[in-house]
Design a protein around this motif. Structure first.
Motif, PDB file in Angstrom:
ATOM      1  N   PRO A   1       0.824  -1.207   0.000  1.00 32.26           N
ATOM      2  CA  PRO A   1       0.000   0.000   0.000  1.00 32.26           C
ATOM      3  C   PRO A   1       0.862   1.263   0.000  1.00 32.26           C
ATOM      4  O   PRO A   1       2.013   1.254   0.465  1.00 32.26           O
ATOM      5  CB  PRO A   1      -0.790  -0.108   1.310  1.00 32.26           C
TER       6      PRO A   1
ATOM      7  N   ARG B   1      -2.396   3.512   8.493  1.00 29.62           N
ATOM      8  CA  ARG B   1      -3.227   3.397   7.304  1.00 29.62           C
ATOM      9  C   ARG B   1      -4.614   2.866   7.667  1.00 29.62           C
ATOM     10  O   ARG B   1      -4.832   2.330   8.756  1.00 29.62           O
ATOM     11  CB  ARG B   1      -2.580   2.458   6.282  1.00 29.62           C
TER      12      ARG B   1
ATOM     13  N   GLU C   1      -7.727  -1.936   5.790  1.00 28.21           N
ATOM     14  CA  GLU C   1      -7.298  -2.903   4.773  1.00 28.21           C
ATOM     15  C   GLU C   1      -5.792  -2.790   4.515  1.00 28.21           C
ATOM     16  O   GLU C   1      -5.094  -3.808   4.394  1.00 28.21           O
ATOM     17  CB  GLU C   1      -8.063  -2.689   3.472  1.00 28.21           C
ATOM     18  N   ASP C   2      -5.291  -1.566   4.455  1.00 24.76           N
ATOM     19  CA  ASP C   2      -3.862  -1.387   4.213  1.00 24.76           C
ATOM     20  C   ASP C   2      -3.035  -1.748   5.446  1.00 24.76           C
ATOM     21  O   ASP C   2      -1.966  -2.363   5.331  1.00 24.76           O
ATOM     22  CB  ASP C   2      -3.565   0.055   3.795  1.00 24.76           C
TER      23      ASP C   2
ATOM     24  N   TYR D   1      -2.399  -5.413   5.687  1.00 29.17           N
ATOM     25  CA  TYR D   1      -1.288  -5.902   4.858  1.00 29.17           C
ATOM     26  C   TYR D   1       0.011  -5.902   5.649  1.00 29.17           C
ATOM     27  O   TYR D   1       0.743  -6.902   5.660  1.00 29.17           O
ATOM     28  CB  TYR D   1      -1.149  -5.026   3.610  1.00 29.17           C
TER      29      TYR D   1
END
Length: 319
Positions: free
Chosen positions: A184, A260, A263-264, A267
């Motif tokens: 990201p 972030r 979702e990011d 990661y």
């Protein structure tokens, strides 16, 4: 780190190099081997100084893999310790470095001794986590005249070592697939890159508990704050259980840190956690040396899987 007394002094060449790096007339009196390290041998050297006794720390790479990479690792750590001088970050003061083993038996770095000790026990966990995240946030907010190297990922979707005896192969498949993407976008900052309770020294107890030192700056990088937070989260989940590990990001945001979107951030959490696979035994060895005998390979393997499961469940519930 804990200590193990021993009469053995540094080898002759190393001893000469150390004493040449000290103020004139200061001499090594004795050596204490420090436990709790993985990449290097750490020794506390007691010095008879002309102005009075004091202690310093000698870091030496003796394992073949780290000897091969010592020039880059120790040169980087020396540069970082110079950068941190005067910043308010409780890091050691660089005294000397022999990254290529030109003067010592092994690649070595000499630094001042920081007060305090590693606290990996289950005491004061609720106090430790806020202290850790505030210290990490202070590191991320550093403004330095020169940037360290760009961060490096310690695993990837095709490098993850899935446990052979896992009963949850689908969990691992989902986790691996979620890092099979471009990283990201992020706003880069100064990273410790290996920030976890095993690299933090504490003094005091209860309401007086304080961080007195941050050590092991060989992996210092420039990259996403999320990655440092993820590293701390994984380690705390392994040390103190998944709920404690999952608190780290929340506490970091509560302290004013910016991460972030879910979702990011997921990661970076997965990228870090999967680097500990299959069973986190690498970190368990030094942790057990300092008293955490309860952290068996089986316990850590189960906690790692439970942590992955919680990351995936959290991202599902927020979708």
């Amino acid at each position: 780190m804990t200590c193990k007394r021993g009469p053995r002094l540094p080898l002759v060449d190393t001893r000469l190099w150390v004493e040449r790096s000290l103020p004139p007339g200061d001499r090594i009196r004795s050596t204490t081997v420090l436990r709790g390290g993985w990449t290097s041998r750490m020794s506390r050297l007691e010095i008879d100084g002309r102005a009075g006794p004091y202690s310093v720390v000698l870091r030496s790479f003796v394992k073949e893999f780290y000897v091969q990479h010592a020039l880059g690792l120790l040169t980087r750590e020396a540069d970082v310790l110079r950068l941190l001088a005067g910043t308010g970050i409780p890091a050691a003061r660089l005294l000397a470095v022999d990254a290529a083993a030109e003067h010592c038996e092994h690649p070595s770095l000499l630094m001042s001794l920081l007060p305090g000790q590693i606290r990996l026990d289950e005491d004061d966990v609720d106090r430790k986590i806020p202290l850790l995240v505030r210290q990490l946030l202070a590191i991320h907010r550093l403004s330095v005249p020169s940037r360290p190297r760009a961060y490096q990922a310690w695993t990837g979707p095709d490098r993850v070592r899935v446990p052979e005896n896992t009963t949850r192969p689908e969990l691992w498949r989902r986790a691996v697939e979620l890092i099979r993407r471009e990283p990201p976008a992020f706003e880069a900052c100064f990273l410790h890159r290996d920030f976890h309770p095993g690299n933090v020294l504490f003094t005091g107890a209860g309401a007086d508990l304080t961080i007195s030192g941050v050590v092991d700056w060989v992996e210092t990088s420039w990259g996403p704050a999320d990655l440092d937070v993820a590293q701390c989260s994984t380690a705390i989940a392994l040390l103190h259980g998944v709920p404690a590990g999952m608190r780290v990001a929340e506490e970091y945001r509560a302290a004013g840190g910016v991460l972030r979107a879910e979702e990011d951030h997921r990661y970076w959490r997965l990228l870090d956690a999967l680097a500990f696979a299959p069973d986190a035994e690498k970190v368990a060895v030094p942790w057990r040396e300092v008293g955490r005998e309860d952290l068996t390979p089986a316990v850590l393997a189960e906690r790692l899987e439970d942590y992955l499961d919680s990351i995936l469940a959290c991202s599902t519930s927020s979708a």
